[in-house]
Motif scaffolding. Structure first.
Motif, PDB file in Angstrom:
ATOM      1  N   GLU A 172      13.181  -2.300  55.105  1.00  0.00           N
ATOM      2  CA  GLU A 172      14.389  -2.180  54.181  1.00  0.00           C
ATOM      3  C   GLU A 172      13.997  -2.734  52.852  1.00  0.00           C
ATOM      4  OE1 GLU A 172      17.082  -4.834  56.363  1.00  0.00           O
ATOM      5  OE2 GLU A 172      16.867  -3.683  58.129  1.00  0.00           O
ATOM      6  N   LYS A 173      14.579  -1.759  51.723  1.00  0.00           N
ATOM      7  CA  LYS A 173      14.397  -2.222  50.421  1.00  0.00           C
ATOM      8  C   LYS A 173      15.364  -3.113  50.021  1.00  0.00           C
ATOM      9  CE  LYS A 173      14.477   2.181  49.000  1.00  0.00           C
ATOM     10  NZ  LYS A 173      14.409   3.189  48.126  1.00  0.00           N
ATOM     11  N   ASP A 174      15.253  -3.821  48.960  1.00  0.00           N
ATOM     12  CA  ASP A 174      16.106  -4.724  48.151  1.00  0.00           C
ATOM     13  C   ASP A 174      17.026  -3.921  47.359  1.00  0.00           C
ATOM     14  OD1 ASP A 174      17.813  -6.891  47.320  1.00  0.00           O
ATOM     15  OD2 ASP A 174      16.116  -7.794  46.467  1.00  0.00           O
ATOM     16  N   VAL A 175      18.128  -3.335  47.610  1.00  0.00           N
ATOM     17  CA  VAL A 175      19.012  -2.549  46.919  1.00  0.00           C
ATOM     18  C   VAL A 175      20.337  -2.904  46.829  1.00  0.00           C
ATOM     19  CG1 VAL A 175      17.411  -0.530  47.057  1.00  0.00           C
ATOM     20  CG2 VAL A 175      19.320  -0.604  48.604  1.00  0.00           C
ATOM     21  N   GLU A 176      20.946  -2.822  45.884  1.00  0.00           N
ATOM     22  CA  GLU A 176      22.356  -3.015  45.801  1.00  0.00           C
ATOM     23  C   GLU A 176      23.177  -1.906  46.509  1.00  0.00           C
ATOM     24  OE1 GLU A 176      25.593  -4.193  42.254  1.00  0.00           O
ATOM     25  OE2 GLU A 176      23.453  -4.639  41.925  1.00  0.00           O
ATOM     26  N   LEU A 177      24.010  -2.400  47.114  1.00  0.00           N
ATOM     27  CA  LEU A 177      24.911  -1.350  47.962  1.00  0.00           C
ATOM     28  C   LEU A 177      26.296  -1.589  47.583  1.00  0.00           C
ATOM     29  CD1 LEU A 177      23.242  -1.579  51.592  1.00  0.00           C
ATOM     30  CD2 LEU A 177      22.873   0.159  49.542  1.00  0.00           C
ATOM     31  N   ASN A 178      27.322  -0.817  47.341  1.00  0.00           N
ATOM     32  CA  ASN A 178      28.767  -1.014  47.499  1.00  0.00           C
ATOM     33  C   ASN A 178      29.044  -1.319  48.805  1.00  0.00           C
ATOM     34  OD1 ASN A 178      29.001   1.298  48.728  1.00  0.00           O
ATOM     35  ND2 ASN A 178      29.115   2.834  46.681  1.00  0.00           N
ATOM     36  N   GLY A 179      30.556  -1.542  48.835  1.00  0.00           N
ATOM     37  CA  GLY A 179      31.020  -2.113  50.092  1.00  0.00           C
ATOM     38  C   GLY A 179      31.029  -0.950  51.192  1.00  0.00           C
ATOM     39  N   GLN A 180      31.111   0.383  50.857  1.00  0.00           N
ATOM     40  CA  GLN A 180      31.146   1.478  51.773  1.00  0.00           C
ATOM     41  C   GLN A 180      29.602   1.638  52.190  1.00  0.00           C
ATOM     42  OE1 GLN A 180      32.711   5.038  50.521  1.00  0.00           O
ATOM     43  NE2 GLN A 180      32.053   6.323  52.290  1.00  0.00           N
TER      44      GLN A 180
END
Length: 209
Positions: A172-180
């Protein structure tokens, strides 16, 4: 300067001691040999991490001294029943979350030629990387899965220190996700496969079914 630029003495010392230093294109086999007026100069330190000649595996680090950065390198070779060796090479920069695809070469008569990895590795489909049957059984949307899988995962090809098979690790990459996106990730996360095995078959690899 590249490892291929080193003379035989430097290569042998690198293997025997596990470390050499490159300052202003000059090679030192011990840090104490570096002149005082050059110790504060930018230089590279090559350090062997793992050397397993019986397994045909070598890994080493290139550390940048007096500067941020560096890279990790893995090399591996396989004997074939034909008249050549298959050589694999990969590297990644420290601090990077992406791994370069493997590069493959044929070593024959002391000559090395790069070949297309498509001729060596099987093409990995989505169903090889996630449990599609379980997803369909649970009535989930495969399009949503594909979208989140591509955003949050990276594949790492791990060359063998023992045996002959390559392991493909999905991490798993360290990426920013929105709520959805975060909700989608949590929903599909349990279906992601880990440690896919690529089986050696005398010159190429097959997916372990």
């Amino acid at each position: 300067m590249k490892i291929s630029d080193l003379n035989e003495f430097s290569k042998r010392n690198l293997i025997e001691s596990g470390k050499i230093f490159n300052v202003k294109e000059k090679i030192y086999t011990d840090e104490s040999q570096i002149p005082e007026n050059e110790k504060n100069e930018f230089h590279r330190e090559f350090e062997i991490e793992s050397f397993l000649p019986k397994s045909g595996f070598l890994s080493f680090n290139e550390n940048f001294i007096r500067a941020d950065g560096g890279s990790h390198y893995d090399l591996c070779y396989w004997n074939t029943s034909k008249d050549y060796k298959l050589v694999a090479f990969r590297y990644f920069e420290f601090g990077s979350e992406s791994y370069d695809e493997l590069e493959f070469f044929i070593l024959k008569n002391n000559k090395i030629v790069e070949i297309d990895s498509k001729n060596i590795l099987p093409k990995l489909e989505l169903e090889d990387l996630v449990d599609i049957k379980a997803i369909e059984k649970d009535g989930l949307d495969k399009v949503e899965l594909l979208r989140i899988f591509q955003k949050v995962t990276e594949l790492e090809f791990i060359l063998p220190k023992k045996g002959k098979n390559i392991i493909v690790d999905s991490f798993e990459k360290d990426v920013e996700l929105n709520g959805q996106e975060f909700d989608s990730f949590q929903k599909f996360r349990k279906y992601f496969k880990k440690n896919i095995v690529l089986i050696w078959n005398d010159g190429y690899f097959e997916l372990d079914k």
